[in-house]
Structure formats: C-alpha cells, structure tokens
Design a protein around this motif. Structure first.
Motif, PDB file in Angstrom:
ATOM      1  N   PHE A 163       0.814  -1.214   0.000  1.00  0.00           N
ATOM      2  CA  PHE A 163       0.000   0.000   0.000  1.00  0.00           C
ATOM      3  C   PHE A 163       0.854   1.275   0.000  1.00  0.00           C
ATOM      4  O   PHE A 163       0.322   2.372   0.070  1.00  0.00           O
ATOM      5  N   GLY A 164       2.168   1.121  -0.065  1.00  0.00           N
ATOM      6  CA  GLY A 164       3.040   2.281  -0.115  1.00  0.00           C
ATOM      7  C   GLY A 164       3.286   2.925   1.235  1.00  0.00           C
ATOM      8  O   GLY A 164       3.621   4.119   1.313  1.00  0.00           O
ATOM      9  N   MET A 165       3.156   2.157   2.303  1.00  0.00           N
ATOM     10  CA  MET A 165       3.394   2.684   3.641  1.00  0.00           C
ATOM     11  C   MET A 165       4.838   2.424   4.062  1.00  0.00           C
ATOM     12  O   MET A 165       5.466   1.442   3.643  1.00  0.00           O
ATOM     13  N   GLN A 166       5.383   3.283   4.904  1.00  0.00           N
ATOM     14  CA  GLN A 166       6.638   3.003   5.585  1.00  0.00           C
ATOM     15  C   GLN A 166       6.299   2.235   6.852  1.00  0.00           C
ATOM     16  O   GLN A 166       5.349   2.584   7.559  1.00  0.00           O
ATOM     17  N   VAL A 167       7.057   1.195   7.140  1.00  0.00           N
ATOM     18  CA  VAL A 167       6.750   0.344   8.294  1.00  0.00           C
ATOM     19  C   VAL A 167       7.880   0.424   9.318  1.00  0.00           C
ATOM     20  O   VAL A 167       9.045   0.184   8.998  1.00  0.00           O
ATOM     21  N   LEU A 168       7.512   0.796  10.533  1.00  0.00           N
ATOM     22  CA  LEU A 168       8.423   0.727  11.672  1.00  0.00           C
ATOM     23  C   LEU A 168       8.092  -0.545  12.442  1.00  0.00           C
ATOM     24  O   LEU A 168       6.951  -0.731  12.864  1.00  0.00           O
ATOM     25  N   GLY A 169       9.066  -1.420  12.619  1.00  0.00           N
ATOM     26  CA  GLY A 169       8.820  -2.691  13.296  1.00  0.00           C
ATOM     27  C   GLY A 169       9.482  -2.743  14.649  1.00  0.00           C
ATOM     28  O   GLY A 169      10.668  -2.433  14.778  1.00  0.00           O
ATOM     29  N   PHE A 170       8.704  -3.120  15.662  1.00  0.00           N
ATOM     30  CA  PHE A 170       9.270  -3.345  16.989  1.00  0.00           C
ATOM     31  C   PHE A 170       9.031  -4.789  17.398  1.00  0.00           C
ATOM     32  O   PHE A 170       7.900  -5.299  17.303  1.00  0.00           O
ATOM     33  N   ASP A 171      10.080  -5.431  17.844  1.00  0.00           N
ATOM     34  CA  ASP A 171       9.997  -6.782  18.388  1.00  0.00           C
ATOM     35  C   ASP A 171      11.334  -7.072  19.068  1.00  0.00           C
ATOM     36  O   ASP A 171      12.383  -6.791  18.489  1.00  0.00           O
ATOM     37  N   PRO A 172      11.311  -7.602  20.297  1.00  0.00           N
ATOM     38  CA  PRO A 172      12.576  -7.893  20.972  1.00  0.00           C
ATOM     39  C   PRO A 172      13.485  -8.825  20.188  1.00  0.00           C
ATOM     40  O   PRO A 172      14.697  -8.824  20.385  1.00  0.00           O
ATOM     41  N   PHE A 173      12.909  -9.625  19.279  1.00  0.00           N
ATOM     42  CA  PHE A 173      13.698 -10.588  18.526  1.00  0.00           C
ATOM     43  C   PHE A 173      13.867 -10.202  17.061  1.00  0.00           C
ATOM     44  O   PHE A 173      14.261 -11.024  16.236  1.00  0.00           O
TER      45      PHE A 173
END
Length: 528
Positions: A163-173
C-alpha cells in the motif's frame, strides 16, 4: 481401532479428515457437562476441542487411553498442560491456520478507520448524505508501527508495503538483518509509537505486554494517529485510550479484542464515533476455521499412527526412563532460555548452547529446543512450542549452534547459553544440584550461585561502597522483601552484578525507581 472424541464444534472438513482414516472411530459429542465428559473420555485415544471444553486434571486422569489432545486454534488456556505432560499426553495446537485471517482483518480495520466506512455507512442508512463530513486519509505515504513482528505482524507489514506505507517494526527478537529483508525499519517501541500515523499490535498478552500501550506511550503519539488491536485484549489500556480519544489526542481506534469479553453494554468505548468495534472476529473466516480444523485433525492422526507430527505445545512423548533422566535438564534449559530473554539488550543473532559433563550425554535436540522455547516464549507465549522452536529461530534470523564437552572446569554437569545481540554478548550458565534443583551459576562471566526460580531483580552497577544498601533501602521503602542475594565482581571498583530474589513480582514503576540509584547501569525484573 482408535477412538477420537470431538467435544466442540469444528469445521466439517476437519471431521472428514478424521473419518477418512481406516481404523478410526470419530465420536462427536458437544456441549457436554463435566460429568458427561468424564464418562465419554474414558475410552478415547484422542480428544479434539476448541475453547469451550475445559480439559482439567480430572478429565485428563479419566482418559486412561488418552494419547493426544488437539486444540483447533492457538490458545491452550482451557487445557491443563502440566497434568497432560505428567500423564504422557501430547497437546498440539494449530498456530498457523488463522494467520492470514487475522492479518486481513487488521487491514480491514485500518482501512475502515482511515476512510470512516462504518460511520459513513450508518449515516447513509439513516437517510443522510454527508460527503464533506467523512473525508478520510490515504494509507500511501503514511507510517505504520507494527508492534510484534511474529507471523501475523509480518503479514501485516508485507501488505502495508504494497500500500506504499513506511513500516516501523518493533519486536525484541527483530534483528537488523531480518528487518532489512522485510523492508521494515527496526525501531524501539517508543520510536515506533511516536513516529507512527497508524499503530497495530501483534503480541501475545503477557506481563510484559499488558497495557503496552498505556497513558505514558499515548502521551508520545501524534494527535492524528489511529490505533488498531486485533491481537489480545489488555495490550492496550482501554481507560487510557478512552481518555486520549475524549481529549482528541488520538484520531481514532479500531478494536477487535477487549480486556473483558463480551464488551459491556455501557463500556465507554461505545460512545466514540471515531472508534470501530468488532466482536473478536480476527480468526472468523470460513478458510481459517477450516484450516485450523484440518491442521489439528491431521496432526492428531499423525500422533496416533506414530508418524512425525508438528505443533506440540508440551513435551513430546517420552518413555518413563527418558522422562526421569531428561526432565530435570528440561526444566533447567527452559529457565535458562527465559532468563536469557529477560537480560538480552537487543535481538539475538547468534546463540551457542554448550552442554558439559553429564548434561552433554543427554538428548541435546530436546534440550536445545527447550532453551529456544524459553527464549522465544518470553515474547511469543502460546505461539511457541517444542516442535516449532527451531523454525522460530530460523525465521527470526537466529543462528543456533550446539557444543558438547565431556568435562567442565567447575561443575560435573552444566548448560550454558552464549548469545550475541547488537549491543554485545551475554552468557548464562546453570547446573543441577540434586538436593536443590536447577541453579544459576554464571552470569556474563560472573560467578553466581542461586536457584533459578521465582521473582528476581538483576542489576549491573559500579562496585562502590553503599550500592547494595541503596538498592536494599529502595526496595524496603517500596515494602518489597528480599529473600536471597548474590553479588559478583571481577575487581574492586569496577563493574559488578547483583541478583536478588524478592517476595513478589516487580512492576515497571519499581524498576524505574531503582534505576534512579546513582551508579546503576542496567536493571531488570525477571520472572521465572
């Protein structure tokens, strides 16, 4: 002839899988009372349930022929895992079957929120034509924070990129390597929340994730942010969210799950026009229900036919001798993995599990899987089990190595875990004392000797007079009693570590207060 008892409604396709196997009798009996269930299970070789049937210790004990319990879904809260394991009954679930359904429902909620679809629909059905009132926003060019990059979070991130979004990912692993492969920007949770136009949560509900989005983090968000929860009720503090919505510090929210279900008729979330509510529909697709039913049916058959199986939630079947020899090491291995997860500063990219002395002669395959189950279970809870632990490690980009050594320098048997994160290397080691069970004997190169259980407080601090007293006074002022203490150092005046056993779990407020003590570089609450 194997008899399979099905006590909850599962998709017909799952029943057909069971019925299509020779020498299998399928007995479907739903809505049983406990007395009826105790009678019905007496001759069953396998039990298949969803979430309605409560499979307690008495039910498992009554299943004298019971070999496997299949849960057509992910959560196994309705099954007494300890009782099943003690009786040698395998418990399997179907963790993959609803991944796409949950990801798609998340996106449906996000788009509906962005374009005011439910509100506009209500207006139109009421005879109104309010084009100007319901002007929405586009997803293209917006930033989506995905909190929890497991299977479902990953699928949501993939769709967001389309969809043309920027994705910020958070995950301890989440490692940088895996984030890059997904086209996701790795971020801390506060960075992700503060930078997002949309926030979606995809973590299990644990002590660490309860109210993950609360007043403090809601104070960081943009006033234009829109928040989605299709994971677990309780990850978002509903009262704090209502306050933020009322004060227009949040532009909207879409929730499929709630802290208490069904949602109360007078719940304040119902009053907001910019809130979308659905009754826990994330897995409610024809395909998802068929997938979990087929998946669990196939694995139940594999277990009964003594064929390779997947998705074991508890310890796979072992004979009595194997259980007696391996069980203490399994407890030690899982606790070491869980302890490692608590102290990790960043996502681990490499891990070496070393078995020394007597431990080296045990089944390392089971033990390494158990270490990983403890490590990943800290974050993924119900999603991780003994069978899929290695797959989780592979998907997370964690390289795992086993080392076996015949003799240890200090202990006759020891399991140690060394793992590398972006912020450095950690090492934890444990052994078995016959009289006192699993013990922690090494922590990042410091000699420690204490039970690896209960509620613990771990600190790194400057080795100077008064440090232990300051921390003890701080805990005393908070009315928290200390039950045991171990301190380790290499040289006077350098860095030291301290591990305290305390009488109750430590809240984030307590940890924040201890962190204020001058000279402390790190503090962690650990629950084992």
């Amino acid at each position: 002839m194997f008899r399979i008892l099905v006590t909850d409604d599962i998709a017909k396709s799952g029943i057909e899988v069971l019925e299509g196997v020779p020498d299998v009798q399928v007995d479907v009996q739903t809505n049983l009372s406990e007395t009826e269930l105790l009678e019905a299970i007496a001759e069953a070789d396998a039990l298949v349930v969803r979430s309605q049937t409560m499979v307690n210790e008495a039910v498992i004990a009554a299943g004298k022929r019971l070999k496997v319990i299949g849960r057509a879904g992910v959560g196994v809260d309705n099954i007494d895992l300890e009782a099943a394991t003690k009786q040698g009954v395998l418990v399997i679930n179907a963790p993959d079957g609803n991944t796409i359904a949950a990801a798609e429902h998340t996106f449906a909620m996000m788009i509906s929120l962005a374009r005011h679809i439910p509100a506009a629909n209500r207006d139109l059905l009421g005879g109104k034509w309010n084009r100007k009132r319901w002007v929405g926003v586009e997803l293209r060019g917006k930033t989506l924070a995905v909190l929890g990059m497991g299977r479902i979070g990953t699928e949501v991130a993939k769709r967001a990129k389309v969809f043309g979004m920027q994705v910020l990912g958070f995950d301890p692993f989440l490692t940088e390597e895996r984030a890059n492969s997904l086209g996701v920007v790795k971020a801390s949770i506060d960075e992700a929340v503060a930078g997002a136009d949309f926030i979606t949560v995809h973590t299990p509900l644990t002590k660490e994730t309860h109210h993950l989005i609360g007043r403090e983090r809601l104070s960081l968000v943009k006033p234009t942010v829109r928040i989605v929860n299709c994971a677990r009720g309780g990850i978002i503090d509903e009262q704090a969210l209502c306050e933020a919505l009322a004060e227009e510090r949040v532009a909207g929210a879409a929730l499929d799950v709630f802290e208490s279900e069904p949602l109360l008729e007078d719940h304040p979330l119902r009053q907001f026009e910019n809130v979308i509510l659905t009754p826990h529909l994330g897995a409610s697709t024809v395909e998802a229900q068929e997938n979990v039913a087929i998946q669990v049916a196939e694995q139940v058959i594999h277990v009964l036919m003594d064929e390779p199986f997947e998705h074991a939630v508890n310890l796979p079947s072992l004979n009595a001798q194997q259980k007696a020899q391996l069980a203490p090491y399994l407890v030690l291995a899982e606790k070491l993995g869980l302890f490692a997860a608590h102290i990790a500063q960043g996502a681990p990219s490499e891990m070496t599990v070393t078995y020394t002395g007597d431990a080296a002669g045990r089944d390392g395959g089971y033990l390494t899987r158990t270490v990983l189950k403890g490590l990943f279970g800290f974050q993924y809870s119900d999603d991780i089990n003994y069978v899929n632990a290695l797959t989780f490690a592979e998907e997370a980009g964690l390289r795992v190595k086993e080392v076996r050594e015949s003799r240890g320098l200090v202990y006759t048997n020891e399991i140690s875990i060394s793992f590398v994160t972006e912020n450095g290397t950690h090492r934890v080691g444990g052994t078995l004392y016959h009289e006192s069970g699993p013990r922690l004997v090494e922590l990042d190169g410091y000699a420690i000797d204490m039970p690896i259980e209960g509620n613990l407080l771990f600190t790194r601090h400057v080795d100077k007079p008064g440090m232990i007293g300051h921390i003890g006074t701080c805990l005393g002022n908070l009315r928290i009693n200390i039950a045991g203490m171990q301190v380790g150092r290499r040289e006077s005046g350098g860095e030291a570590v301290m591990l305290l056993t305390v009488d109750r779990a430590l809240s984030s407020d307590v940890i924040a207060e201890i962190a204020k003590v001058d000279g402390i570089s790190m503090v962690r609450a650990i629950e084992l």
